[in-house]
Motif scaffolding. Structure first.
Motif, short mmCIF file in Angstrom:
data_model
loop_
_atom_site.label_atom_id
_atom_site.label_comp_id
_atom_site.label_asym_id
_atom_site.label_seq_id
_atom_site.Cartn_x
_atom_site.Cartn_y
_atom_site.Cartn_z
N LYS B 35 72.68 12.22 66.22
CA LYS B 35 72.47 13.65 65.94
C LYS B 35 73.81 14.27 65.54
N THR B 36 73.77 15.20 64.62
CA THR B 36 75.03 15.79 64.14
C THR B 36 75.06 17.29 64.36
N VAL B 37 76.30 17.77 64.48
CA VAL B 37 76.52 19.20 64.60
C VAL B 37 77.59 19.59 63.59
N SER B 38 77.33 20.65 62.84
CA SER B 38 78.36 21.16 61.94
C SER B 38 79.12 22.25 62.66
N THR B 39 80.43 22.18 62.57
CA THR B 39 81.24 23.20 63.24
C THR B 39 82.57 23.35 62.49
N PHE B 40 83.43 24.23 62.99
CA PHE B 40 84.69 24.49 62.28
C PHE B 40 85.88 23.85 62.95
N VAL B 41 86.95 23.71 62.19
CA VAL B 41 88.14 23.04 62.73
C VAL B 41 88.86 23.88 63.79
N PRO B 42 89.25 25.13 63.48
CA PRO B 42 90.05 25.85 64.49
C PRO B 42 89.30 26.01 65.79
N GLY B 43 89.91 25.58 66.84
CA GLY B 43 89.32 25.76 68.17
C GLY B 43 88.00 25.07 68.36
N ASN B 44 87.81 23.92 67.75
CA ASN B 44 86.49 23.27 67.89
C ASN B 44 86.28 22.69 69.29
N LEU B 45 85.04 22.36 69.58
CA LEU B 45 84.67 21.92 70.93
C LEU B 45 84.38 20.42 70.95
N ASN B 46 85.22 19.65 70.29
CA ASN B 46 84.89 18.24 70.10
C ASN B 46 84.53 17.50 71.39
N GLU B 47 85.32 17.73 72.43
CA GLU B 47 85.06 16.99 73.69
C GLU B 47 83.67 17.31 74.23
N LEU B 48 83.31 18.59 74.09
CA LEU B 48 82.01 19.01 74.58
C LEU B 48 80.90 18.37 73.74
N ILE B 49 81.13 18.34 72.43
CA ILE B 49 80.13 17.74 71.53
C ILE B 49 79.89 16.29 71.91
N MET B 50 81.00 15.60 72.23
CA MET B 50 80.88 14.18 72.60
C MET B 50 80.05 14.00 73.88
N CYS B 51 80.10 15.01 74.74
CA CYS B 51 79.33 14.92 75.98
C CYS B 51 77.83 14.83 75.71
N PHE B 52 77.42 15.24 74.52
CA PHE B 52 76.00 15.20 74.19
C PHE B 52 75.66 14.11 73.18
N ASP B 53 76.59 13.17 73.03
CA ASP B 53 76.40 12.04 72.11
C ASP B 53 76.12 12.49 70.68
N MET B 54 76.75 13.57 70.31
CA MET B 54 76.55 14.03 68.93
C MET B 54 77.84 13.83 68.12
N VAL B 55 77.68 13.76 66.82
CA VAL B 55 78.85 13.58 65.93
C VAL B 55 79.14 14.91 65.25
N ASN B 56 80.42 15.21 65.06
CA ASN B 56 80.68 16.48 64.40
C ASN B 56 81.01 16.33 62.93
N ASN B 57 80.50 17.30 62.21
CA ASN B 57 80.72 17.36 60.76
C ASN B 57 81.48 18.65 60.51
N LEU B 58 82.61 18.54 59.82
CA LEU B 58 83.45 19.71 59.61
C LEU B 58 83.50 20.05 58.12
N PRO B 59 82.78 21.09 57.72
CA PRO B 59 82.74 21.43 56.30
C PRO B 59 84.12 21.66 55.69
N GLU B 60 85.06 22.18 56.48
CA GLU B 60 86.40 22.40 55.92
C GLU B 60 87.04 21.07 55.54
N ILE B 61 86.83 20.06 56.40
CA ILE B 61 87.43 18.75 56.11
C ILE B 61 86.76 18.15 54.88
N ASN B 62 85.44 18.35 54.76
CA ASN B 62 84.77 17.85 53.55
C ASN B 62 85.37 18.49 52.31
#
Ligand code: SF4
Lengths: 437, 428
Positions: B35-62
């Motif tokens: 499962k994926t979540v789109s979010t932003f780079v500044p102040g992102n919640l990556n550790e929290l996202i990982m707690c739910f076994d989700m992958v993050n997609n960062l439109p800015e990085i794309n």
């Protein structure tokens, strides 16, 4: 004598300044920039050295007791136009042989002989005509060989073509081909010879009060002073193309700052509106740049904009200012974008606004844009110097004076008649400092 | 050297490792298995996202990836054709254009639509409009984390509590619902401990810019260094390993008194030490960098490398205060700080890194960074007495990069520094 040279390779003209070790300017030279930057800088430099020679001649002549100041001025003027004439004749010779050399390349088999003869006649007339062009007091539209030779060539070309039955188009074609080659060769020939021949012309005219041998000795002495090329600094948009090592190259922002400082030591703010870009520069009491801002990628508010407007209106660039001065009101033009300017212009004309009023508005738009660039650089402090091609445009100057006063109150606004040399002057001073300080 | 060898970009082992990491994240994103979540780079919640076994997609990085791969220009034009104005943040337009072209990741595979949009609008209000557009398109749930602006330049307890409360009542429940995974605070603590470890090493590397010669370029090189910690890797062992490796490389260069590695090899002659404010230009990144290293200009510190969190000002993720420290992290992003605080940072950098001056790269389409930059420049000049300069480019819109214009300004700036040095040595 040590000569410090600054060369400003601009997008349309290349300027050079020669300075001595005390920092006084000996000579200035200008030529049109061309595809060959090397030639452009050599020609400009040569022109500046010629000017420097004339300055030395003036000094020598001043020492001759029997000559009044007016005499000296006349003599130097005569010598200068004589020199220009000699140089012109030399270049005509080069152009003639180049044209003749190019005859074979024309697709007129069998006409070679006839064309060469026609060229001989044509150049003969050009040579006769040219003397008048450089006579004392004669007005020339331009000092560039290309412009002067071009118009006269057209004129005589037509005559010669109809007399000889050769094709006028072919003659023009030959000129077009050859002028580029000639222009990209710096004028050859020894400078002293040309000065001596010029001197003879002056002396032949015979209306000089002093002993001609005394004058000849003075000129000879001035010509013999060696002017060394001690150090050269290049600047301007084409600077990277100059055949100089990197430490001999300075940005035009710094050169304009320093040049303006030399012209007006109390200047703290400099505005330079050039063909390609507009710069607001702040300098300290030593001419060192402390801050600058310039237009971004687009040409909005630069000299290019006026060129575009002139094209739109089917006028010469130099006609814009005088016409704008006739305005009775200023039409508000919002866009300084070169692309929108044309549309706004046509729109206003369609609405029945007068051309001069629209032009006044366009000048105001450019200056408004310049004001915003200056304010980004920190505003205007007394004194303020305006340089660059647009500083010659009285309508632009008028708008500037008004807006400066409205925004910053009374400040001294300086415009030097030689402001076109500001960058080259700064470069020459950098050259001098590199060695002397 | 052959022409081919000459045009090859020289990379450090850590850069290669980073490239692999980014590629692996794209593989996960495009696999369709997680499962994926789109979010932003500044102040992102990556550790929290990982707690739910989700992958993050960062439109800015794309957008950055597409900018560097010269794809963004066309995407931006597409977005403009569909009605987005020229003045809109070009990351947004690049993202919208990318969506229109099937969201193809650099690995050539499409990124599936996100299962969740996590809108945390730290420092930039454009984020809200951006995700509004994406929500309209993907019709997926959106959760908003409102991070208060540091208007007075300090984080108050209230601000932190407000963010924590949202994490508890909005963000975590939304994640639990979408992922079907129950939140486990101990798992979060574990990730945060790894984050802190990586952050220590990152800060150490960035502060290496204080050395002379500087072993790093804290702007052009710096954007590589921050990749893992600002994206999908913070909290992972991979990030910890990456920063250990990076630190090793930097230590080695300090020992050998070597400068940073540029795409053209080692940079050893360091004539100018600069502080840079503002994001880089991505479409002409290499060309832009070259304008610096060709002149012997090395960036010793930059603010852009703090957009995802100002670690060098002391912040660390803290396993003992998991949600509180996540909240503080969101608040501490560079663009979330007020102008006086940004000026203070820059003034401190000029002093601490013994820089020759400040250079601002003002980004045309990023209001969040650019507003107030001229004022900041003057203020830093006034307080440090060092020369400053201003150049203008854009993030990923190739139309807004004028090489001649930037070069002209940079050269003038470097020569200004020379002059300033000469006049101060003459005065001494
Ligand atoms: S911070 Fe700038 S670049 Fe980032 S989303 Fe906002 S406007 Fe765009």
């Amino acid at each position: 004598m040590k000569g410090y040279i600054g060369i400003d390779l601009g997008s349309t003209t290349t300027k050079a300044v020669v300075m001595d070790e005390t920092g006084s300017v000996l000579g200035r030279g200008i030529t049109n920039s061309r595809s060959n930057y090397d030639t452009a800088s050599q020609v400009a430099k040569q022109e500046a050295v010629v000017d420097a020679r004339l300055a030395l001649v003036r000094r020598e002549l001043m020492d001759i007791a029997s000559l009044s100041e007016d005499d000296v001025v006349d003599l130097v003027k005569g010598l200068e136009s004589g020199f220009r004439l000699e140089q012109f004749i030399e270049q005509l010779g080069d152009l003639e042989s180049t044209c003749k050399g190019n005859v074979d390349a024309t697709r007129h088999k069998g006409h070679e002989e006839g064309l060469r003869d026609a060229l001989t006649t044509l150049f003969g007339r050009l040579r006769e005509d040219v003397v008048g062009l450089f006579a004392p007091g004669a007005k020339r539209k331009s000092d560039f060989f290309r412009d002067l030779a071009g118009t006269r060539y057209m004129h005589f070309g037509e005559e010669v073509a109809s007399e000889t039955g050769e094709s006028f188009d072919t003659l023009i074609n030959l000129y077009d081909k050859s002028i580029i080659e000639v222009e990209n060769r710096p004028p050859a020939g020894d400078m002293s010879n040309k000065f001596n021949r010029a001197l003879n012309r002056v002396l032949e005219q015979g209306n000089i009060k002093a002993d001609s041998s005394q004058i000849a000795t003075a000129v000879k002495a001035a010509l013999e002073v060696p002017i060394d090329e001690t150090y050269v600094v290049g600047t301007g948009y084409g600077r990277v193309r100059l055949p100089f090592p990197k430490e001999h190259i300075r940005s035009e922002i710094l050169c304009h700052g320093l040049g303006a400082h030399l012209m007006f030591p109390k200047t703290r703010t400099v505005l330079d509106i050039g063909g390609q870009d507009t710069k607001g520069i702040q300098i300290d009491d030593k001419g060192i740049v402390v801050n600058f801002q310039m237009n971004d990628r687009c040409a909005a508010g630069t000299g290019r904009y006026l060129g575009y407007v002139a094209d739109e209106m089917n006028m010469g660039l130099h006609e814009l200012g005088p016409l704008a001065m006739k305005a009775t009101k200023s039409v508000r033009i919002n866009s300084t974008c070169t692309v929108f300017a044309g549309a706004e212009l046509r729109d206003r004309l369609a609405l029945g606004e007068k051309r001069e009023d629209i032009l006044a508005g366009l000048h105001r738009a450019i200056i408004l844009r310049a004001m915003s660039i200056i304010s980004r650089a920190g505003g205007i402090t007394d004194e303020f110097t305006f340089t660059g091609g647009v500083a010659k445009n009285e309508a632009a100057v008028k708008e500037l004076e008004q807006l400066v006063e409205e925004n910053y109150g009374k400040v001294t606004i300086n415009i030097d008649p030689d402001s076109i040399y500001t960058g080259a002057l700064g470069a020459a001073e950098f050259a001098r400092r590199a060695v002397e300080e | 050297m052959s022409d081919k060898a000459k045009s090859e970009v020289i990379k450090e082992p850590s850069m290669l490792k980073q490239k692999e990491m980014i590629a692996s994240n794209y593989e996960r994103l495009t696999s369709g298995k997680e499962k994926t979540v789109s979010t932003f780079v500044p102040g992102n919640l990556n550790e929290l996202i990982m707690c739910f076994d989700m992958v993050n997609n960062l439109p800015e990085i794309n957008a950055i990836q597409n900018g560097m791969r010269k794809q963004s220009g066309g995407m931006i034009m597409d977005a403009e054709k569909s009605g987005h104005s020229e003045d809109v943040c070009t990351y947004v337009k690049a993202d919208i254009g990318m969506m229109g072209r099937g969201n193809i990741a650099p690995n050539g595979k499409p990124i599936p639509p996100p299962d969740l949009l996590l809108l945390s609008y730290t420092g930039c209000f454009t984020f809200m409009k951006w995700f509004e557009l994406l929500r309209h398109e993907y019709k997926c749930p959106t959760v908003m984390l409102h991070v208060p602006y540091e208007g007075d330049g300090v984080i108050t307890d209230n601000m932190r509590d407000y963010v924590v409360k949202q994490l508890k009542t909005e963000v975590i429940p939304a994640f639990e619902k979408i992922s079907g995974v129950k939140f486990d605070i101990d798992r979060l603590r574990e990730y945060l401990a790894r984050s802190a470890k990586a952050e220590d090493d990152l800060v150490w590397c960035l502060e290496a810019g204080k050395n002379k010669p500087s072993p790093i370029d804290a702007y052009f090189g710096g954007v590589y260094y921050i990749g893992p910690v600002f994206s999908a890797f913070r909290g992972t062992q991979q990030a910890v390993d990456y920063y250990t490796m990076l630190r090793g490389e930097v230590e080695q260069r300090i020992k050998e008194k070597r400068g940073p590695i540029t795409p053209d090899g080692d940079m050893n002659e360091q004539k100018y030490r600069l502080i840079v404010e503002g994001p880089p230009n991505w479409t002409h990144f290499r060309e832009f960098w070259k304008l610096f290293y060709d002149e012997g200009a090395v960036v010793v510190a930059s603010t852009y490398t703090k957009v995802g969190g100002s670690y060098d000002l002391g912040f660390r993720h803290d396993p003992d205060r998991p949600l509180e420290s996540m909240a503080e992290y969101c608040l501490t992003c560079y663009t979330n700080r007020n102008l006086p605080a940004r000026v203070d940072t820059l003034v401190d950098y000029v002093g601490e890194y013994e820089a020759d001056g400040l250079l601002i790269n003002s980004i045309k389409s990023c209001n969040s960074f650019s507003a107030g930059q001229l004022m900041m420049m003057r203020e830093v000049e006034r307080r440090t007495g060092k020369p400053a300069a201003f150049i203008e480019t854009d993030l990923v819109d190739p139309r807004y990069f004028s090489h001649a214009n930037v070069k002209n300004r940079l050269e003038s700036y470097f020569q200004m520094i020379d002059q300033k040095r000469r006049s101060s040595s003459a005065a001494a």
